[in-house]
Design an enzyme around this catalytic site. Structure first.
Site, PDB file in Angstrom:
ATOM      1  N   ALA A  66       0.868  -1.178   0.000  1.00 35.39           N
ATOM      2  CA  ALA A  66       0.000   0.000   0.000  1.00 35.39           C
ATOM      3  C   ALA A  66       0.901   1.223   0.000  1.00 35.39           C
ATOM      4  CB  ALA A  66      -0.891  -0.019   1.234  1.00 35.39           C
ATOM      5  N   GLY A 111       0.550  -5.028   0.660  1.00 38.28           N
ATOM      6  CA  GLY A 111      -0.634  -5.084  -0.208  1.00 38.28           C
ATOM      7  C   GLY A 111      -0.357  -5.787  -1.531  1.00 38.28           C
ATOM      8  N   GLU A 114      -0.699  -9.364  -0.757  1.00 37.10           N
ATOM      9  CA  GLU A 114      -2.137  -9.590  -0.532  1.00 37.10           C
ATOM     10  C   GLU A 114      -2.906  -9.600  -1.851  1.00 37.10           C
ATOM     11  OE1 GLU A 114      -1.978  -6.341   2.370  1.00 37.10           O
ATOM     12  OE2 GLU A 114      -3.117  -7.642   3.703  1.00 37.10           O
ATOM     13  N   GLU A 134       4.648  -5.163   7.149  1.00 37.42           N
ATOM     14  CA  GLU A 134       3.939  -4.051   7.813  1.00 37.42           C
ATOM     15  C   GLU A 134       4.461  -3.788   9.218  1.00 37.42           C
ATOM     16  OE1 GLU A 134       2.432  -6.505   6.144  1.00 37.42           O
ATOM     17  OE2 GLU A 134       1.000  -5.628   4.738  1.00 37.42           O
TER      18      GLU A 134
END
Ligand code: COA
Length: 259
Positions: A66, A111, A114, A134
């Site tokens: 992200a 992300g 993911e 993260e």
């Protein structure tokens, strides 16, 4: 369809979505996540599309996570909304009735990992790296990573990767069952095409049945996705999160205090 942060093409029934922010290693800002959702929705309703490939622009990165720059100053509620929006788009990928393959051409972190895990299959180039880093930011995964990594590699190894932020190389990802095949970078799209051509020769209805049935095996994980949103949101109220994200953006090591 034209997009700000995606390139798309439809070639012989294969709709390719290329995330196109190479100067930011294809980091997923909010706009990009929502554009991926729109592109998948459009491909789903386009009868000429038989399968979808998602990849990243440039030789180095699929998606490096992200967009950390967008995290700055978010509240718990805004963090939860961000996770919910990401999870909704990734769930639309997972439940798409047409097969979706992630062509992982480099870093698949946070992300990015993911996103790859929300796809039905993953083909990696031999320079790919997977991880959920993260924790380095005082954060946890928020786009389904705590739930889906367990599904692919089991609870023990998934917990280790989430806790250490360590990366897996392509060979390790293959051995753990996270990816289907590893090929050289120049063979990545060819391998995806080869698999899609095989799938295209089967009944589309049966393929949708496979997707729905495989997903149904994991439906009991749904409370875990909600727990992830709550825990992700809570991180945004911590000093450690502020320190972790500032340190990344200022290109220095974080000094976490546990507050
Ligand atoms: N969000 C925002 N920007 C990111 C990013 C992310 N997740 N990942 C990389 N970038 C940006 C960098 O800030 C840099 O931008 P700049 O040139 O404007 O400074 C650019 O992409 C290139 O990244 P850089 O760190 O210089 O490349 P590198 O080869 O030295 O390192 C990584 C590559 C992937 C190891 C490193 O970029 C990284 O750790 N990224 C963050 C990974 C992460 O924590 N993801 C989870 C986020 S929740």
């Amino acid at each position: 369809m034209t997009f700000e942060n995606l390139l798309t093409s439809n070639d012989n029934g294969i709709f390719t979505i290329t995330i196109n922010r190479p100067d930011k290693l294809n980091a997923l800002n909010k706009k990009t996540v929502s554009e991926i959702g729109e592109a998948v929705k459009g491909a789903k309703s386009d009868n000429s599309v038989k399968a979808i490939v998602i990849t990243g622009s440039g030789p180095k990165s699929f998606v490096a996570g992200a967009d950390i720059a967008e995290f700055v100053g978010l509240s718990t509620e805004q963090g939860k909304a961000l996770a919910q929006a990401g999870q909704d788009v990734f769930r639309s990928i997972e439940t798409c009735p047409k097969p979706i393959i992630a062509a992982v051409n480099g870093f698949a972190l946070g992300g990015g990992c993911e996103l790859a895990m929300a796809c039905h299959l993953r083909i990696a180039s031999d320079n790919a790296k997977f991880g959920q880093p993260e924790v380095n930011l005082g954060l946890i995964a928020g786009y389904g990573g705590t739930q889906r990594l367990i599904q692919y590699i089991g609870k023990s190894k998934a917990a280790e990767l989430h806790m250490t932020g360590d990366m897996l190389n392509a060979e390790q990802a293959l051995n753990l069952g996270l990816v289907n095949y590893v090929v050289s970078p120049d063979q990545l799209i060819a391998k995806c095409t080869e698999i899609i051509e095989k799938i295209k020769s089967k009944s589309p209805k049966a393929i949708t049945g496979v997707i729905n049935s495989v997903n149904a095996y994991y439906e009991n994980g749904v409370d875990g996705f909600k727990a992830e949103i709550d825990e992700f949101g809570k991180c945004f109220a911590t000093e450690d999160f502020k320190e972790g994200t500032s340190a990344f953006l200022e290109k220095r090591k974080p000094a976490f205090t546990g507050k």
